[in-house]
Design a protein around this motif. Sequence first.
Motif, PDB file in Angstrom:
ATOM      1  N   MET A 188      96.303  64.134  28.364  1.00  0.00           N
ATOM      2  CA  MET A 188      95.984  62.810  28.856  1.00  0.00           C
ATOM      3  C   MET A 188      95.847  61.847  27.682  1.00  0.00           C
ATOM      4  O   MET A 188      95.323  62.188  26.643  1.00  0.00           O
ATOM      5  CB  MET A 188      94.672  62.886  29.648  1.00  0.00           C
ATOM      6  CG  MET A 188      94.303  61.592  30.277  1.00  0.00           C
ATOM      7  SD  MET A 188      92.948  61.883  31.442  1.00  0.00           S
ATOM      8  CE  MET A 188      92.795  60.244  32.021  1.00  0.00           C
ATOM      9  N   HIS A 189      96.329  60.653  27.876  1.00  0.00           N
ATOM     10  CA  HIS A 189      96.316  59.630  26.834  1.00  0.00           C
ATOM     11  C   HIS A 189      94.905  59.057  26.697  1.00  0.00           C
ATOM     12  O   HIS A 189      94.304  58.604  27.649  1.00  0.00           O
ATOM     13  CB  HIS A 189      97.284  58.530  27.230  1.00  0.00           C
ATOM     14  CG  HIS A 189      97.294  57.339  26.322  1.00  0.00           C
ATOM     15  ND1 HIS A 189      96.178  56.788  25.764  1.00  0.00           N
ATOM     16  CD2 HIS A 189      98.300  56.565  25.875  1.00  0.00           C
ATOM     17  CE1 HIS A 189      96.475  55.754  25.034  1.00  0.00           C
ATOM     18  NE2 HIS A 189      97.761  55.593  25.092  1.00  0.00           N
ATOM     19  N   GLN A 190      94.388  59.071  25.475  1.00  0.00           N
ATOM     20  CA  GLN A 190      93.088  58.446  25.219  1.00  0.00           C
ATOM     21  C   GLN A 190      93.325  57.115  24.529  1.00  0.00           C
ATOM     22  O   GLN A 190      94.149  57.022  23.621  1.00  0.00           O
ATOM     23  CB  GLN A 190      92.218  59.335  24.339  1.00  0.00           C
ATOM     24  CG  GLN A 190      91.534  60.423  25.103  1.00  0.00           C
ATOM     25  CD  GLN A 190      90.312  60.879  24.345  1.00  0.00           C
ATOM     26  OE1 GLN A 190      90.389  61.181  23.182  1.00  0.00           O
ATOM     27  NE2 GLN A 190      89.192  60.912  25.035  1.00  0.00           N
ATOM     28  N   ARG A 191      92.595  56.124  24.975  1.00  0.00           N
ATOM     29  CA  ARG A 191      92.717  54.803  24.372  1.00  0.00           C
ATOM     30  C   ARG A 191      91.952  54.758  23.054  1.00  0.00           C
ATOM     31  O   ARG A 191      90.919  55.385  22.908  1.00  0.00           O
ATOM     32  CB  ARG A 191      92.145  53.744  25.312  1.00  0.00           C
ATOM     33  CG  ARG A 191      92.938  53.555  26.559  1.00  0.00           C
ATOM     34  CD  ARG A 191      92.372  52.376  27.342  1.00  0.00           C
ATOM     35  NE  ARG A 191      93.154  52.160  28.516  1.00  0.00           N
ATOM     36  CZ  ARG A 191      92.760  52.443  29.743  1.00  0.00           C
ATOM     37  NH1 ARG A 191      91.573  52.963  29.947  1.00  0.00           N
ATOM     38  NH2 ARG A 191      93.537  52.209  30.773  1.00  0.00           N
ATOM     39  N   SER A 192      92.472  53.965  22.141  1.00  0.00           N
ATOM     40  CA  SER A 192      91.760  53.765  20.882  1.00  0.00           C
ATOM     41  C   SER A 192      90.589  52.819  21.130  1.00  0.00           C
ATOM     42  O   SER A 192      90.505  52.151  22.163  1.00  0.00           O
ATOM     43  CB  SER A 192      92.700  53.163  19.836  1.00  0.00           C
ATOM     44  OG  SER A 192      92.984  51.815  20.161  1.00  0.00           O
ATOM     45  N   GLU A 193      89.688  52.752  20.166  1.00  0.00           N
ATOM     46  CA  GLU A 193      88.530  51.862  20.289  1.00  0.00           C
ATOM     47  C   GLU A 193      88.980  50.409  20.412  1.00  0.00           C
ATOM     48  O   GLU A 193      88.416  49.637  21.179  1.00  0.00           O
ATOM     49  CB  GLU A 193      87.611  52.029  19.079  1.00  0.00           C
ATOM     50  CG  GLU A 193      86.307  51.297  19.225  1.00  0.00           C
ATOM     51  CD  GLU A 193      85.343  51.597  18.095  1.00  0.00           C
ATOM     52  OE1 GLU A 193      84.595  50.679  17.753  1.00  0.00           O
ATOM     53  OE2 GLU A 193      85.339  52.721  17.578  1.00  0.00           O
ATOM     54  N   ASP A 194      90.040  50.033  19.684  1.00  0.00           N
ATOM     55  CA  ASP A 194      90.555  48.665  19.760  1.00  0.00           C
ATOM     56  C   ASP A 194      91.110  48.360  21.146  1.00  0.00           C
ATOM     57  O   ASP A 194      90.915  47.258  21.668  1.00  0.00           O
ATOM     58  CB  ASP A 194      91.633  48.433  18.706  1.00  0.00           C
ATOM     59  CG  ASP A 194      91.073  48.383  17.292  1.00  0.00           C
ATOM     60  OD1 ASP A 194      89.863  48.116  17.142  1.00  0.00           O
ATOM     61  OD2 ASP A 194      91.845  48.607  16.348  1.00  0.00           O
ATOM     62  N   GLU A 195      91.803  49.315  21.751  1.00  0.00           N
ATOM     63  CA  GLU A 195      92.329  49.112  23.104  1.00  0.00           C
ATOM     64  C   GLU A 195      91.191  48.954  24.104  1.00  0.00           C
ATOM     65  O   GLU A 195      91.246  48.090  24.989  1.00  0.00           O
ATOM     66  CB  GLU A 195      93.218  50.287  23.522  1.00  0.00           C
ATOM     67  CG  GLU A 195      94.549  50.342  22.809  1.00  0.00           C
ATOM     68  CD  GLU A 195      95.326  51.602  23.152  1.00  0.00           C
ATOM     69  OE1 GLU A 195      96.515  51.463  23.464  1.00  0.00           O
ATOM     70  OE2 GLU A 195      94.732  52.699  23.113  1.00  0.00           O
ATOM     71  N   ASN A 196      90.170  49.795  23.978  1.00  0.00           N
ATOM     72  CA  ASN A 196      89.015  49.690  24.868  1.00  0.00           C
ATOM     73  C   ASN A 196      88.312  48.348  24.701  1.00  0.00           C
ATOM     74  O   ASN A 196      87.908  47.724  25.682  1.00  0.00           O
ATOM     75  CB  ASN A 196      88.024  50.823  24.617  1.00  0.00           C
ATOM     76  CG  ASN A 196      88.505  52.134  25.190  1.00  0.00           C
ATOM     77  OD1 ASN A 196      89.294  52.176  26.110  1.00  0.00           O
ATOM     78  ND2 ASN A 196      88.029  53.228  24.618  1.00  0.00           N
ATOM     79  N   THR A 197      88.172  47.902  23.464  1.00  0.00           N
ATOM     80  CA  THR A 197      87.530  46.626  23.186  1.00  0.00           C
ATOM     81  C   THR A 197      88.329  45.488  23.809  1.00  0.00           C
ATOM     82  O   THR A 197      87.759  44.577  24.416  1.00  0.00           O
ATOM     83  CB  THR A 197      87.384  46.406  21.669  1.00  0.00           C
ATOM     84  OG1 THR A 197      86.617  47.473  21.124  1.00  0.00           O
ATOM     85  CG2 THR A 197      86.733  45.075  21.348  1.00  0.00           C
ATOM     86  N   GLU A 198      89.638  45.542  23.666  1.00  0.00           N
ATOM     87  CA  GLU A 198      90.498  44.498  24.225  1.00  0.00           C
ATOM     88  C   GLU A 198      90.399  44.450  25.750  1.00  0.00           C
ATOM     89  O   GLU A 198      90.256  43.378  26.338  1.00  0.00           O
ATOM     90  CB  GLU A 198      91.943  44.747  23.803  1.00  0.00           C
ATOM     91  CG  GLU A 198      92.896  43.665  24.240  1.00  0.00           C
ATOM     92  CD  GLU A 198      94.316  43.927  23.747  1.00  0.00           C
ATOM     93  OE1 GLU A 198      95.236  43.582  24.487  1.00  0.00           O
ATOM     94  OE2 GLU A 198      94.471  44.480  22.644  1.00  0.00           O
ATOM     95  N   ILE A 199      90.425  45.614  26.388  1.00  0.00           N
ATOM     96  CA  ILE A 199      90.310  45.683  27.848  1.00  0.00           C
ATOM     97  C   ILE A 199      88.959  45.151  28.289  1.00  0.00           C
ATOM     98  O   ILE A 199      88.853  44.350  29.215  1.00  0.00           O
ATOM     99  CB  ILE A 199      90.540  47.122  28.351  1.00  0.00           C
ATOM    100  CG1 ILE A 199      92.003  47.502  28.150  1.00  0.00           C
ATOM    101  CG2 ILE A 199      90.147  47.264  29.811  1.00  0.00           C
ATOM    102  CD1 ILE A 199      92.287  48.976  28.353  1.00  0.00           C
ATOM    103  N   TRP A 200      87.890  45.606  27.627  1.00  0.00           N
ATOM    104  CA  TRP A 200      86.538  45.161  27.984  1.00  0.00           C
ATOM    105  C   TRP A 200      86.411  43.655  27.813  1.00  0.00           C
ATOM    106  O   TRP A 200      85.852  42.963  28.666  1.00  0.00           O
ATOM    107  CB  TRP A 200      85.499  45.900  27.150  1.00  0.00           C
ATOM    108  CG  TRP A 200      84.125  45.359  27.337  1.00  0.00           C
ATOM    109  CD1 TRP A 200      83.369  44.719  26.404  1.00  0.00           C
ATOM    110  CD2 TRP A 200      83.331  45.375  28.526  1.00  0.00           C
ATOM    111  NE1 TRP A 200      82.162  44.344  26.936  1.00  0.00           N
ATOM    112  CE2 TRP A 200      82.113  44.740  28.250  1.00  0.00           C
ATOM    113  CE3 TRP A 200      83.546  45.869  29.810  1.00  0.00           C
ATOM    114  CZ2 TRP A 200      81.114  44.569  29.179  1.00  0.00           C
ATOM    115  CZ3 TRP A 200      82.536  45.702  30.747  1.00  0.00           C
ATOM    116  CH2 TRP A 200      81.345  45.063  30.432  1.00  0.00           C
ATOM    117  N   SER A 201      86.930  43.114  26.723  1.00  0.00           N
ATOM    118  CA  SER A 201      86.851  41.676  26.470  1.00  0.00           C
ATOM    119  C   SER A 201      87.565  40.888  27.558  1.00  0.00           C
ATOM    120  O   SER A 201      87.083  39.845  28.017  1.00  0.00           O
ATOM    121  CB  SER A 201      87.457  41.336  25.108  1.00  0.00           C
ATOM    122  OG  SER A 201      86.703  41.915  24.078  1.00  0.00           O
TER     123      SER A 201
END
Length: 119
Positions: free
Chosen positions: A1-14
């Motif tokens: 399963m693909h795990q998102r990077s911290e930057d991707e998670n931050t971008e989605i959350w923002s």
Amino acid sequence: MHQRSEDENTEIWSEVWSETTPGMEGGLRLYLKEIMDLVCPLLQSQSWQTKAQAARAMETIAEKLEEKLNNEQREVMLNALLESLRGRTWDGKERLLLAVSRLCKLRNDQALSAEMLDK
């Protein structure tokens, strides 16, 4: 399963945050209790990275809401931060001190309770 990077998670959350709140400060004021209910326990996490992120969240809250935080809210935040300062040194622990510092910058007409200062 693909795990998102911290930057991707931050971008989605923002993106989600900006679409569902009236702005950073307004969103923090609106959801402060819920945010604190989530963040305070994270300061007791076994993960140093999680503790540092929780401290950064508290620092951001203090920075954005400054004078709009009442003494009770500041004391809850300070108690949680000071409790997590106990123990050994770990990478990122300085984030706790930065958050404490931000919270202690009070307006002239506000002061922490004597009980808090005695701790």
